[in-house]
Scaffold this motif. Structure first.
Motif, PDB file in Angstrom:
ATOM      1  N   ALA A   2       0.846  -1.209   0.000  1.00  0.00           N
ATOM      2  CA  ALA A   2       0.000   0.000   0.000  1.00  0.00           C
ATOM      3  C   ALA A   2       0.878   1.255   0.000  1.00  0.00           C
ATOM      4  O   ALA A   2       2.018   1.241   0.460  1.00  0.00           O
ATOM      5  N   GLU A   3       0.327   2.331  -0.557  1.00  0.00           N
ATOM      6  CA  GLU A   3       1.044   3.611  -0.524  1.00  0.00           C
ATOM      7  C   GLU A   3       1.135   4.118   0.898  1.00  0.00           C
ATOM      8  O   GLU A   3       0.256   3.867   1.723  1.00  0.00           O
ATOM      9  N   TRP A   4       2.216   4.845   1.163  1.00  0.00           N
ATOM     10  CA  TRP A   4       2.356   5.486   2.464  1.00  0.00           C
ATOM     11  C   TRP A   4       1.465   6.723   2.510  1.00  0.00           C
ATOM     12  O   TRP A   4       1.115   7.287   1.470  1.00  0.00           O
ATOM     13  N   SER A   5       1.098   7.133   3.719  1.00  0.00           N
ATOM     14  CA  SER A   5       0.208   8.287   3.893  1.00  0.00           C
ATOM     15  C   SER A   5       1.007   9.574   4.066  1.00  0.00           C
ATOM     16  O   SER A   5       2.072   9.573   4.686  1.00  0.00           O
ATOM     17  N   PRO A  33       4.318   4.995   6.884  1.00  0.00           N
ATOM     18  CA  PRO A  33       3.668   3.722   6.558  1.00  0.00           C
ATOM     19  C   PRO A  33       2.528   3.443   7.542  1.00  0.00           C
ATOM     20  O   PRO A  33       2.356   4.159   8.527  1.00  0.00           O
ATOM     21  N   THR A  34       1.791   2.377   7.298  1.00  0.00           N
ATOM     22  CA  THR A  34       0.752   1.946   8.227  1.00  0.00           C
ATOM     23  C   THR A  34       1.404   1.519   9.543  1.00  0.00           C
ATOM     24  O   THR A  34       2.614   1.255   9.595  1.00  0.00           O
ATOM     25  N   THR A  35       0.594   1.407  10.579  1.00  0.00           N
ATOM     26  CA  THR A  35       1.120   0.983  11.877  1.00  0.00           C
ATOM     27  C   THR A  35       1.750  -0.397  11.778  1.00  0.00           C
ATOM     28  O   THR A  35       2.810  -0.642  12.357  1.00  0.00           O
ATOM     29  N   GLN A  36       1.125  -1.308  11.019  1.00  0.00           N
ATOM     30  CA  GLN A  36       1.655  -2.677  10.891  1.00  0.00           C
ATOM     31  C   GLN A  36       3.033  -2.671  10.218  1.00  0.00           C
ATOM     32  O   GLN A  36       3.964  -3.342  10.667  1.00  0.00           O
ATOM     33  N   GLU A  37       3.172  -1.909   9.140  1.00  0.00           N
ATOM     34  CA  GLU A  37       4.461  -1.847   8.456  1.00  0.00           C
ATOM     35  C   GLU A  37       5.481  -1.123   9.335  1.00  0.00           C
ATOM     36  O   GLU A  37       6.658  -1.505   9.384  1.00  0.00           O
TER      37      GLU A  37
END
Length: 197
Positions: free
Chosen positions: A12-15, A163-167
């Protein structure tokens, strides 16, 4: 918005986030001269600059601060600490992260950033805030001539990619392992130097 090097299970793209949307900022505690030297461990600029991350056992300074004042000027695990003032533009706004459970406080030349919500892990936010691009964004907002300063309002306007919290958790785990390995090698080097002497 998509890094070239990453774990294969993430795509997924980073925010893109604005610091003011994810952090609450506060300037540090200014004590009287005679209050320094004992009391509550105290984070200053050198702690931000000289450590990979900040833990209470590495803090060399302390300050007398009332329980009431400490409620407003405490530092908790996961708080980001920014250098508020510097003689060089390159250092102003330098960031570090507090990774300890012991409550400490922070000085007047420091700005605390506390997460409003967990958009990413604090350590990965620190890494994102340390990239060359983000450092340029921060230093360009600093003002001064003989001494450079940055305020809460300027920091609040800075945008970063996260990145997402998981990444973030996966990235953080790798950096912890690397830091642990570096610490072990540093201790081994010091022991060999002592043996040589």
């Amino acid at each position: 918005m998509k890094p070239k090097l990453r774990f294969p299970e993430f795509n997924a793209e980073w925010s893109n986030v604005i610091l003011g949307d994810i952090l609450d900022f506060k300037n540090g505690y200014n004590a009287d001269k005679e209050d320094y030297g004992s009391g509550t461990p105290f984070i200053n600029v050198s702690d931000i600059l000289n450590n990979e991350s900040i833990i209470s056992s590495n803090l060399k300074q302390s300050v007398q601060i009332s329980e009431h004042a400490l409620k407003g000027f405490n530092v908790k695990k996961g708080d980001l600490l920014f250098q508020r003032s510097s003689e060089t533009r390159e250092e102003v706004g330098t960031v570090n992260v507090y990774l300890d459970d012991k409550i400490v406080t922070f000085g007047g030349f420091v700005i605390r950033g506390r997460l409003k919500s967990l958009v990413s892990t604090p350590y990965v936010l620190k890494l994102a805030l340390s990239t060359a691009t983000t450092r340029n964004r921060i230093t360009s907002k600093s003002g001064g001539s003989t001494r450079y300063n940055i305020g809460q309002d300027s920091l609040a306007e800075v945008a970063i990619c996260v990145p997402t919290t998981q990444e973030s958790e996966r990235i953080e785990s790798i950096f912890y392992l690397l830091s642990e390995k570096i610490n072990l090698l540093t201790k081994k080097k010091q022991a060999l130097e002592a043996y040589k002497r």
